[in-house]
Design an enzyme around this catalytic site. Structure first.
Site, PDB file in Angstrom:
ATOM      1  N   GLU A  41      -9.140  52.175  11.770  1.00 45.37           N
ATOM      2  CA  GLU A  41     -10.063  52.702  12.781  1.00 45.37           C
ATOM      3  C   GLU A  41      -9.722  52.113  14.159  1.00 45.37           C
ATOM      4  O   GLU A  41      -9.445  50.914  14.274  1.00 45.37           O
ATOM      5  CB  GLU A  41     -11.492  52.274  12.392  1.00 45.37           C
ATOM      6  CG  GLU A  41     -12.567  52.730  13.353  1.00 45.37           C
ATOM      7  CD  GLU A  41     -13.964  52.304  12.895  1.00 45.37           C
ATOM      8  OE1 GLU A  41     -14.073  51.436  11.994  1.00 45.37           O
ATOM      9  OE2 GLU A  41     -14.956  52.850  13.437  1.00 45.37           O
ATOM     10  N   LYS A 116     -15.777  60.374  14.298  1.00 50.51           N
ATOM     11  CA  LYS A 116     -16.604  59.634  13.345  1.00 50.51           C
ATOM     12  C   LYS A 116     -18.018  60.209  13.371  1.00 50.51           C
ATOM     13  O   LYS A 116     -18.580  60.428  14.444  1.00 50.51           O
ATOM     14  CB  LYS A 116     -16.626  58.151  13.753  1.00 50.51           C
ATOM     15  CG  LYS A 116     -17.314  57.226  12.760  1.00 50.51           C
ATOM     16  CD  LYS A 116     -17.107  55.764  13.190  1.00 50.51           C
ATOM     17  CE  LYS A 116     -17.714  54.765  12.233  1.00 50.51           C
ATOM     18  NZ  LYS A 116     -17.407  53.364  12.626  1.00 50.51           N
ATOM     19  N   TYR A 122     -26.418  48.478  13.594  1.00 57.82           N
ATOM     20  CA  TYR A 122     -27.226  47.409  13.003  1.00 57.82           C
ATOM     21  C   TYR A 122     -26.325  46.179  12.961  1.00 57.82           C
ATOM     22  O   TYR A 122     -25.123  46.287  13.182  1.00 57.82           O
ATOM     23  CB  TYR A 122     -27.680  47.782  11.584  1.00 57.82           C
ATOM     24  CG  TYR A 122     -26.543  48.180  10.673  1.00 57.82           C
ATOM     25  CD1 TYR A 122     -26.168  49.514  10.537  1.00 57.82           C
ATOM     26  CD2 TYR A 122     -25.781  47.218   9.992  1.00 57.82           C
ATOM     27  CE1 TYR A 122     -25.095  49.878   9.740  1.00 57.82           C
ATOM     28  CE2 TYR A 122     -24.710  47.581   9.187  1.00 57.82           C
ATOM     29  CZ  TYR A 122     -24.372  48.917   9.067  1.00 57.82           C
ATOM     30  OH  TYR A 122     -23.297  49.269   8.277  1.00 57.82           O
ATOM     31  N   CYS A 159     -14.369  54.934   8.621  1.00 61.52           N
ATOM     32  CA  CYS A 159     -15.204  53.795   8.200  1.00 61.52           C
ATOM     33  C   CYS A 159     -16.566  54.206   7.622  1.00 61.52           C
ATOM     34  O   CYS A 159     -16.655  54.669   6.503  1.00 61.52           O
ATOM     35  CB  CYS A 159     -15.355  52.818   9.364  1.00 61.52           C
ATOM     36  SG  CYS A 159     -15.706  51.127   8.798  1.00 61.52           S
ATOM     37  N   LYS A 202     -17.423  41.174  -0.082  1.00 56.61           N
ATOM     38  CA  LYS A 202     -17.649  42.554   0.336  1.00 56.61           C
ATOM     39  C   LYS A 202     -16.668  43.515  -0.322  1.00 56.61           C
ATOM     40  O   LYS A 202     -16.999  44.667  -0.598  1.00 56.61           O
ATOM     41  CB  LYS A 202     -17.524  42.664   1.856  1.00 56.61           C
ATOM     42  CG  LYS A 202     -17.954  44.006   2.434  1.00 56.61           C
ATOM     43  CD  LYS A 202     -17.977  43.923   3.955  1.00 56.61           C
ATOM     44  CE  LYS A 202     -18.464  45.184   4.630  1.00 56.61           C
ATOM     45  NZ  LYS A 202     -18.426  45.015   6.100  1.00 56.61           N
ATOM     46  N   LEU A 311     -13.282  14.010  15.154  1.00 52.81           N
ATOM     47  CA  LEU A 311     -13.285  13.641  13.740  1.00 52.81           C
ATOM     48  C   LEU A 311     -14.311  12.525  13.563  1.00 52.81           C
ATOM     49  O   LEU A 311     -14.091  11.400  14.010  1.00 52.81           O
ATOM     50  CB  LEU A 311     -11.908  13.132  13.315  1.00 52.81           C
ATOM     51  CG  LEU A 311     -10.778  14.135  13.178  1.00 52.81           C
ATOM     52  CD1 LEU A 311      -9.563  13.433  12.547  1.00 52.81           C
ATOM     53  CD2 LEU A 311     -11.179  15.342  12.340  1.00 52.81           C
ATOM     54  N   SER A 312     -15.416  12.856  12.910  1.00 59.27           N
ATOM     55  CA  SER A 312     -16.487  11.866  12.778  1.00 59.27           C
ATOM     56  C   SER A 312     -16.366  11.069  11.487  1.00 59.27           C
ATOM     57  O   SER A 312     -17.093  10.116  11.282  1.00 59.27           O
ATOM     58  CB  SER A 312     -17.837  12.581  12.784  1.00 59.27           C
ATOM     59  OG  SER A 312     -17.968  13.354  11.595  1.00 59.27           O
ATOM     60  N   GLY A 313     -15.456  11.514  10.617  1.00 58.89           N
ATOM     61  CA  GLY A 313     -15.422  10.934   9.271  1.00 58.89           C
ATOM     62  C   GLY A 313     -16.413  11.621   8.355  1.00 58.89           C
ATOM     63  O   GLY A 313     -16.560  11.247   7.192  1.00 58.89           O
ATOM     64  N   ILE A 315     -18.116  15.332   6.609  1.00 57.84           N
ATOM     65  CA  ILE A 315     -17.516  16.417   5.828  1.00 57.84           C
ATOM     66  C   ILE A 315     -17.241  17.657   6.680  1.00 57.84           C
ATOM     67  O   ILE A 315     -16.249  18.365   6.460  1.00 57.84           O
ATOM     68  CB  ILE A 315     -18.388  16.725   4.593  1.00 57.84           C
ATOM     69  CG1 ILE A 315     -17.652  17.645   3.630  1.00 57.84           C
ATOM     70  CG2 ILE A 315     -19.733  17.295   4.993  1.00 57.84           C
ATOM     71  CD1 ILE A 315     -18.289  17.720   2.267  1.00 57.84           C
ATOM     72  N   ASN A 393     -29.020  12.346  21.741  1.00 56.97           N
ATOM     73  CA  ASN A 393     -28.272  13.489  22.265  1.00 56.97           C
ATOM     74  C   ASN A 393     -27.182  13.046  23.235  1.00 56.97           C
ATOM     75  O   ASN A 393     -26.102  13.642  23.274  1.00 56.97           O
ATOM     76  CB  ASN A 393     -29.211  14.451  22.989  1.00 56.97           C
ATOM     77  CG  ASN A 393     -29.992  15.326  22.020  1.00 56.97           C
ATOM     78  OD1 ASN A 393     -29.582  15.505  20.874  1.00 56.97           O
ATOM     79  ND2 ASN A 393     -31.108  15.857  22.469  1.00 56.97           N
ATOM     80  N   GLU A 422     -27.178  23.350   9.870  1.00 59.10           N
ATOM     81  CA  GLU A 422     -27.660  22.581  11.019  1.00 59.10           C
ATOM     82  C   GLU A 422     -27.904  23.461  12.235  1.00 59.10           C
ATOM     83  O   GLU A 422     -28.845  23.208  12.995  1.00 59.10           O
ATOM     84  CB  GLU A 422     -26.736  21.390  11.334  1.00 59.10           C
ATOM     85  CG  GLU A 422     -25.316  21.718  11.709  1.00 59.10           C
ATOM     86  CD  GLU A 422     -24.415  20.459  11.754  1.00 59.10           C
ATOM     87  OE1 GLU A 422     -24.623  19.539  10.957  1.00 59.10           O
ATOM     88  OE2 GLU A 422     -23.504  20.423  12.591  1.00 59.10           O
TER      89      GLU A 422
END
Lengths: 562, 562
Positions: A41, A116, A122, A159, A202, A311-313, A315, A393, A422
């Site tokens: 498309e 189309k 949406y 589509c 999907k 890199l905070s250590g 995950i 912060n 988060e």
């Protein structure tokens, strides 16, 4: 009749580049004695072109580029190309000024145009903002065999045109059904040019739907999908085809540019069984592949070859660093360690260990001195108020500044490492750890972050084990862990999934047995974090409801929670 | 028949608050012996409710709130209330699941429902994302006089329903014309419930259109508009009415909550001439009023009573401080001066002078020490690369951090002070001076900033003269001024207006006589700054094309400029 499926990765708006890729597919098609070449498309401008189509020059340039392409391609080959076209009578009819179209190029001319009909409007889709619906479905004919006295009738859909089967969905999504209409024209097979963005699993839905429709209407369908990342959207490809019996006769590999040839037999009046290239991959491998592609394309299409991240250590940044190393090569990834007095020693050793495992560059810049400088400057203003969120912060924002300084200095793309959990509840700092050009795992829930890391470690330790087993912490004050103020992540993610992905209310979720006070607290956190999400970078979408383009909430609103 | 126009300021999503305000208008209407009370579009939930309407609980709660309201209001009074309603057969018909509706409440019941027919889906409007178009126009009848044996027929339209006159616009915008349809029903007058957002001088267009339609169809029209700020949108009110001759017989004051009564005579079958409360105000006063309202409502609806902003001694922050002082009272505005070694002495004296003129609080926090701390920490990494943009941005980001720390510490709303010209070309620092909850002048071009300041100073010096006459500068390096790297602002703003507000291309603008290289440079700057705008706070909209909700451009795109 041989058909070439070109699962292409266009750059949105780059007409010349996209035309060149279509041209290369056409040359390949001629070499392989193909009669029909299918592209995705809007293959000429890339999907989604968004407000670029509001420029009349862009529309005109697209048409000029199409004409040039028509002149270049091998004469006998038929090509379907996706392009935005003008609706010439829109002013008189009171219609939208454009169509989302497919053109048939053959013998150096533009032979036919298809519009189309079903326009998605949406989630991330805004097609009614730009396009008028096509009124009718149509087909074209090609010689079935070399004798050229027999013709096959090929129905063209774009589509969403495929996505309105009342039996399959249990409801009608649109007023018309282009597939049904084409079957009335006794088409031999149907082609569908798509730009269908990835969400988890999907492809299973698409295949079920294709199988259902082919079987129901006794018609083969060839589905060609765009591949590649465009801002927040990842297009997974997985182009495939079904025969009359509703069997998948070919499935292209996902997450990469591919060309595949299938054959239509005018004797059996069906597509011949081809190879199924799509091995069954786990959900984790699928998400991983999507994120690797999404990040790579965002970086490259924005002109970056190198990335930087904090890199905070923890995950989250570990997973993002791993994705980046796979996307762009470990040597193009720079991890910055920025310990504060609240950082635990393992944060540094774990981050170093990770960098080592991945083979990426890392560099340490402690932030103590900068924190002191801010404290000194703010002290006389702040001294009367207790230490709290402002100071927490500030640490995050010092890190954000350092990362942006490095990104600016060396021309690196900064990666934002926040996860969906988060970002949902605002457990992240605007202008701090939210900083970055792209939110790599912004649509990945925390529990999914864990399962992706475990999957990544299936053969050998990539993410150091200590990172996987220690309790998640922002380390912005002494001995802080996430679970101090939040429910366990498996419960939180379940609730967030209900609130966000399913738009459920407190009342609805309460019926499942959750505590009202907890639900109220989480709902309030989600609503209150809207102002942060408004300013978040694009986040790679992998669920039915990601934040960003497809999430449009008011900010200055008092939505009553009960 | 007496009609009360209630130009209300709803809080989006706060059904109870909005219902209470409608109720209060109803009580007033009863006291004033009014027969018909008109409220704005979606008056019960506020406009635009955006994705809140995707929650089925929200839709159900709206209906419950409406039923409660119906029970409370004076019996004989007829009220039109705007509400989102369910489209019960959407699954069977393949339609959108909701309608943008108006209900007629009378005698404690919901007597009739009308659906909006023309759904705007361009710029900031996404109505086709949620709503199905109403199929027909309709009317209701009320007794014309106290004898109650004569009835007047009142046609109901909702906002955009009015905006499709082919003669007025020179084209059809939609397939249907609800006004034309209602005239066929021989309605006595037409009411239009609107939530039409402000743009500069839009009221002139609305009045011309109303006059045209009334005259053309020989029908009086009563237009009731929402007032108040909702995120980026400012609703200006200016509810008004026309008689059959196409004369404005009433125009309500703009930018404030108002109630006005007009009278329909069943003898003349026309609206009686009322007072025109709308004095002709200058363009500057209009923009000023809009921004003051927009900021006040954003702050209050988000729960803030106090604001903070950086005072650089430049014209942008001076204007924003003035707007804030007017919006929330000078005592609720805190200006922070943050000089660096590159700041000129006049920056401090000018900012102090401004704070004094406005009567706002101010506080100075020099950033030298913090700059040194960053330099020290980054030195070993940066030493091989020349000083440049990274260091300039860092200063801006240090200021951004200080402002956010203060905002967090004292619960103030941080105001972003960037103007549209600099946001257009990316002459602003992401996570630096772009920081803030709301972009107060984000849709105000630099030249308009000057004219607003001059207008503000028309009676006495509010913005110190020195701020108006000195050349604009970011003061991020020694002796820097904006015009070092940019064309004069009058030329720049002209070009930006063409590129952005009119979506013109380089080729089109070149024909007016501009230099190609300049156009190419500016176009490139606009395109490259897209990633910054993606992360900008909501900006108060005053033009036909603001950034934000109504500007949807791809980022990872290579739009060829020629």
């Amino acid at each position: 009749m041989k058909i070439l499926i070109a699962q292409l990765n266009p750059v949105v708006g780059n007409l010349k580049y996209n035309a060149d890729n279509i041209y290369k597919s056409a040359i390949l098609a001629k070499q392989r004695e193909v009669q029909l070449l299918l592209t995705p498309e809007l293959s000429l401008c890339g999907y989604p072109p968004k407000d670029l189509v509001l420029s009349s020059t862009f529309i005109e340039n697209s048409w000029l580029e199409l004409q040039k392409l028509a002149k270049r391609i091998p004469k006998k080959l038929a090509i379907l190309v996706g392009i935005v076209t003008k609706n010439y009578y829109s002013d008189i009819k009171g219609e939208k000024p454009l169509f989302n179209s497919v053109v048939l190029l053959q013998n150096n001319t533009i032979k036919q145009i298809f519009h189309k009909r079903l326009l998605p409007n949406y989630d991330v889709f805004d097609e009614k903002r730009y396009f008028e619906s096509g009124k009718t479905s149509n087909f074209f004919e090609l010689p079935s065999s070399s004798q050229e006295n027999q013709f096959s009738r090929i129905g063209v859909t774009i589509c969403e045109d495929l996505w309105n089967d009342q039996i399959f969905w249990g409801q009608r999504n649109y007023k018309n059904n282009p597939i049904e209409d084409l079957v009335k024209y006794k088409v031999d097979f149907i082609v569908n040019l798509s730009a269908s963005p990835y969400i988890i699993r999907k492809q299973k839905v698409r295949e079920s739907m294709l199988k259902h429709s082919s079987r129901l209407y006794q018609v083969p369908i060839v589905y060609v999908n765009q591949v590649g990342g465009n801002d927040d959207l990842i297009f997974d490809g997985y182009s495939c085809a079904t025969n009359k019996k509703g069997e998948i006769i070919l499935c292209t590999k996902g997450f990469q540019v591919r060309t595949e040839i299938i054959e239509y037999s005018h004797i059996t009046r069906d597509l011949k069984v081809s190879f199924n290239k799509n091995s069954n991959i786990t959900k984790e491998e699928e998400i991983w592949s999507a994120l690797v592609l999404g990040l790579r394309d965002y970086a490259i299409k924005c002109g970056f070859s190198k990335v930087v991240l904090g890199l905070s250590g923890g995950i989250d940044s570990s997973l993002v660093a791993s994705i980046a190393a796979e996307s762009l090569g470990p040597k193009n990834v720079l991890g910055i360690l920025m310990p504060s007095p609240h950082s635990s020693q393992h944060s540094i050793t774990d981050a170093r260990h990770l960098a080592n495992n991945l083979g990426i560059n890392s560099y340490m810049i402690p932030i103590n001195n900068i924190m002191l400088a801010y404290d000194f400057s703010l002290n006389s203003l702040f001294k009367t108020v207790e230490i709290g969120i402002a100071e927490e912060n500030l640490q995050s924002r010092i890190r954000g500044n350092i990362l942006m300084a490095i990104a600016n200095k060396f021309g690196h793309l900064l990666l934002s490492t926040g996860n969906k959990s988060e970002i949902s509840i605002g457990y992240c700092t605007l202008y701090g750890d939210m900083n970055g050009g792209i939110g790599v795992i912004a649509d990945v829930a925390k529990t999914q972050v864990f399962s992706l890391c475990n999957w990544l470690n299936r053969f050998q330790e990539i993410i150091p084990n200590n990172i996987l087993i220690k309790p998640p912490s922002a380390e912005l004050k002494p001995n802080q862990i996430d679970q101090d103020s939040l429910p366990p992540y498996n419960i939180l993610d379940d609730l967030l999934n209900r609130f966000i992905n399913h738009h459920q209310s407190i009342e609805e979720i309460q019926k499942v047995g959750f505590d009202y006070d907890l639900l109220y607290k989480i709902a309030k956190l989600i609503i209150r974090a809207e102002f942060k999400r408004k300013q978040a970078p694009p986040g790679l979408k992998i669920t039915n409801q990601a934040f960003g383009t497809g999430w449009r909430m008011p900010i200055a609103s008092h939505f009553e929670l009960n």
